[in-house]
Write an enzyme that holds these catalytic residues in place. Structure first.
Site, PDB file in Angstrom:
ATOM      1  N   ASP A  94       0.857  -1.185   0.000  1.00 32.04           N
ATOM      2  CA  ASP A  94       0.000   0.000   0.000  1.00 32.04           C
ATOM      3  C   ASP A  94       0.896   1.238   0.000  1.00 32.04           C
ATOM      4  O   ASP A  94       2.124   1.134   0.010  1.00 32.04           O
ATOM      5  CB  ASP A  94      -0.986  -0.032   1.168  1.00 32.04           C
ATOM      6  CG  ASP A  94      -0.291   0.008   2.511  1.00 32.04           C
ATOM      7  OD1 ASP A  94       0.937   0.206   2.547  1.00 32.04           O
ATOM      8  OD2 ASP A  94      -0.966  -0.169   3.531  1.00 32.04           O
ATOM      9  N   ASP A 284      -7.901  -7.396   0.572  1.00 30.42           N
ATOM     10  CA  ASP A 284      -6.985  -7.681   1.673  1.00 30.42           C
ATOM     11  C   ASP A 284      -7.679  -7.243   2.938  1.00 30.42           C
ATOM     12  O   ASP A 284      -8.512  -6.335   2.912  1.00 30.42           O
ATOM     13  CB  ASP A 284      -5.686  -6.887   1.527  1.00 30.42           C
ATOM     14  CG  ASP A 284      -5.862  -5.461   2.015  1.00 30.42           C
ATOM     15  OD1 ASP A 284      -5.506  -5.174   3.175  1.00 30.42           O
ATOM     16  OD2 ASP A 284      -6.393  -4.623   1.252  1.00 30.42           O
ATOM     17  N   CYS A 322     -13.754 -27.665   6.664  1.00 34.00           N
ATOM     18  CA  CYS A 322     -12.494 -27.039   6.258  1.00 34.00           C
ATOM     19  C   CYS A 322     -11.412 -28.095   6.049  1.00 34.00           C
ATOM     20  O   CYS A 322     -11.232 -28.985   6.869  1.00 34.00           O
ATOM     21  CB  CYS A 322     -12.059 -26.045   7.324  1.00 34.00           C
ATOM     22  SG  CYS A 322     -10.449 -25.301   6.988  1.00 34.00           S
ATOM     23  N   CYS A 324      -8.189 -27.642   6.073  1.00 39.29           N
ATOM     24  CA  CYS A 324      -6.851 -27.193   6.493  1.00 39.29           C
ATOM     25  C   CYS A 324      -6.236 -28.130   7.531  1.00 39.29           C
ATOM     26  O   CYS A 324      -6.907 -28.943   8.154  1.00 39.29           O
ATOM     27  CB  CYS A 324      -6.882 -25.752   6.999  1.00 39.29           C
ATOM     28  SG  CYS A 324      -7.304 -25.524   8.732  1.00 39.29           S
ATOM     29  N   CYS A 327      -7.814 -27.947  11.061  1.00 39.98           N
ATOM     30  CA  CYS A 327      -9.104 -28.635  11.201  1.00 39.98           C
ATOM     31  C   CYS A 327      -8.969 -30.143  11.040  1.00 39.98           C
ATOM     32  O   CYS A 327      -9.767 -30.903  11.570  1.00 39.98           O
ATOM     33  CB  CYS A 327     -10.104 -28.074  10.205  1.00 39.98           C
ATOM     34  SG  CYS A 327     -10.619 -26.399  10.660  1.00 39.98           S
ATOM     35  N   HIS A 353      -6.118 -21.316  10.339  1.00 37.49           N
ATOM     36  CA  HIS A 353      -7.437 -21.756   9.880  1.00 37.49           C
ATOM     37  C   HIS A 353      -8.216 -20.617   9.229  1.00 37.49           C
ATOM     38  O   HIS A 353      -8.847 -20.799   8.175  1.00 37.49           O
ATOM     39  CB  HIS A 353      -8.280 -22.346  11.018  1.00 37.49           C
ATOM     40  CG  HIS A 353      -9.740 -22.344  10.660  1.00 37.49           C
ATOM     41  ND1 HIS A 353     -10.281 -23.240   9.767  1.00 37.49           N
ATOM     42  CD2 HIS A 353     -10.741 -21.480  10.977  1.00 37.49           C
ATOM     43  CE1 HIS A 353     -11.556 -22.953   9.572  1.00 37.49           C
ATOM     44  NE2 HIS A 353     -11.861 -21.888  10.288  1.00 37.49           N
TER      45      HIS A 353
END
Lengths: 393, 393
Positions: A94, A284, A322, A324, A327, A353
């Site tokens: 940014d 973002d 999920c 991931c 999880c 997560h």
């Protein structure tokens, strides 16, 4: 001038769209969520996880923070932010403008730029379009943001109009300085691997707060200057949700269709789906990691907080849908224990997560757009979230 | 009674030795350093790294902490600490005795046990040999420690002698209760995978502070009771280094040669090498992770602190001889920046490296013992550390 990024729309579904954004460092499918790496690190989550499991192709770096610490000169001497941090996929930086307004005291805005006090040591510092471009050149990010002024969400018409005029003048100066740096090679010749022309891309920022005519004016004049992509700034800064959604509906579809559209610093999963429905491509937000550090968990059934005593013996994962690694392995009970015990691994695992949730939501969204079912997908996803929120989960 | 652990000495080099310790969950090469997982998590380092890269085969859990939060009943209902945390390699749990003395206020020691105030909420709690055995049965660790009293390192002879007598009586009671729980199945029938007889092993603890004759007496009477392994307690608790080294030299070689010898809560890399030279097999210490959180880095050239300004542009890894994923990737400059910026990833990465350093030091040590060159290895390793410490690195 050669192309610095490439963007192709691959599917449309109403205003929603998928695309492929290619930078010199990575191929990014849009809509995309960019994890925030404020100070050269995505808080709590090692790059190894972002690369190997979460497969984030682009992250954000904050010019304001890195300018103050460790300083862009030091990072420049290392060859840029990629070399300094070892993150070798894409980075968007940014301009520093937003954080000057949100984090520092005693801002003094002039035509030239903004004088402010560092939130770290109180020292007086100065940022301008030219300095921001120099800093971002030293950081050597793939996508550079123009330096803008961000008025408060509830700013009146006249204040917003004046701010907008300043932002336009700063956009011109950003572009001029950016092109000058690009011609001179800036600092970017230090980086070796390049697939495009080796230069950075520059995005312009549309301001105008909640005033639709000012948003239109801002867009028109920003496009006139000509950028590689266009961002919507000044949303989620205190205004009501319907003001934000109104602006998105009004302005996003009018943005150039052949360039990436980026909604800065937003937001909840609901906000992302809403913005995507109006044609936004990039996002973002610190929410996944900031919430991760306070026990807030995003799930396909809405948000929960792991501190809640009802999870103390819960064998279930954070989100049973999920995929991931958190999880797949850890129970809510264990994660709650780690949180209550003050173990930093609680923040690490929940942030991991949450990023997985956001990145996966974007994958599912892209699939829905490609199959022409985005509207139904959005409705069903929001309904599931709302149902659970209504239950006070 | 069936064997609960198996221990075989595989090589001797002077008093130093290598061995294989087999529990129902893992095969552990000794000398071994056990990372400390106080509250069910090795601070800052995900289990995935401990398993896949660092290859830790056994970690420590703290009975005192887990007894207070989340409570052993809760962990027991989950099927033990392995099921609760998902760490499925070996765990050694301490008895809680040491932390009662180091962390809580208002201890009242009686023949029966210790009343103390929880450091978390000030509530009155009670631990005794029987309760400690019950808690550790619920935790279902592979190695259980007898409940002992740990006198201060500078305790006088008479105080130490009295404390030792109490520790011996508590060792008897620990053994009696432990056997009773083992016969009744305790809580351990909940765990499914077993390679040995499915029960836990119990280690006795040798006390006696800096008094060699009391240490001898303590050892003799502890061995009389009969345990699966023997620990040296009450060192590194405030006494001078030469007192500790004197006790190690005096007592370690006298401990049963066919059982594992464990030095509790110690220590620096130098301490480990010294203890190994007297025949110690097992270690645990918070130093790698605690130092990791304050910027302290163990390297093959001695200790450094990443906060030091001289590292601000240092491209080198923390330790150029270290094979870990942190040293393979990140520079001192980047890690210093993360530390200065307050990023928790600094703690995570430095803790990871420090554990790698400790585990690697044990690998190198085992190799040296096996090749009969431990003495030279120890001398060279200590000399390199001292050289740098002398330079004030």
């Amino acid at each position: 001038m050669n192309k610095t990024i490439d963007f192709r729309v691959t599917a449309n579904d109403g205003e929603a769209r998928t695309g492929i954004l290619t930078t010199r460092r990575s191929i990014i499918e849009t809509p995309v969520f960019m994890p925030v790496g404020t100070q050269g690190s995505v808080k709590g989550v090692r790059f190894e996880w972002l690369e190997n499991e979460l497969d984030a192709r682009i992250i954000l770096g904050n010019t304001y923070h890195l300018f103050l610490r460790p300083g862009h000169e030091l990072i420049g001497r290392f060859g840029g932010l990629h070399a300094f941090t070892t993150w070798d996929r894409s980075i968007l930086t940014d301009s520093g403008g937003f954080q000057v307004f949100s984090l520092s005291d005693l801002r003094k805005v002039s035509e030239e730029g903004v004088e402010f006090r560092s939130h770290l040591d109180g020292s007086k510092r100065f940022l301008s379009p030219e300095i921001s471009m120099e800093v971002q050149a030293a950081l050597d990010s793939e996508i550079v943001m123009a330096f803008d002024e961000c008025p408060p969400g509830d700013a009146g018409y006249e204040k917003t109009r004046e701010s907008l005029e300043l932002t336009i003048r700063w956009a011109h100066r950003s572009k001029t300085k950016f092109d000058e740096l690009a011609r001179s090679g800036g600092l970017s010749e230090r980086v070796e691997s390049r697939t495009l022309n080796g230069s950075q891309a520059l995005f312009g920022i549309v301001q105008g707060a909640g005033h639709h005519d000012l948003r239109s004016q801002s867009l028109e004049r920003t496009v006139e200057i000509g950028f590689d992509g266009y961002a919507i700034g000044g949303l989620s800064v205190g205004e009501e949700k319907d003001v934000m959604y109104g602006v998105l509906e009004h302005i996003a579809p009018k943005m150039p269709a052949d360039a990436p559209r980026y909604l800065m610093g937003v937001g909840t999963p609901e906000d992302l789906l809403e913005a995507i429905s109006h044609g936004v491509d990039m996002f973002d937000c610190v929410m996944p990691t900031r919430n991760g550090r306070t026990g807030g968990v995003f799930t396909s059934n809405g948000k929960i907080n792991i501190r809640n005593a009802k999870f103390s013996e819960d064998h279930e994962p954070l989100d049973s849908e999920c995929p991931c690694s958190v999880c797949n392995r850890y129970s809510r009970a264990y994660l709650r224990h780690l949180y209550q015990a003050g173990e930093m691994t609680a923040s690490t695992l929940i942030s991991h997560h949450n990023l997985s949730y956001y990145l996966d939501l974007m994958r599912l969204t892209r699939d829905a757009i490609k199959s022409g079912s985005f509207s139904a997908f959005k409705k069903a996803t929001l309904a599931r979230m709302a149902e659970n929120d209504a239950c006070g989960v």
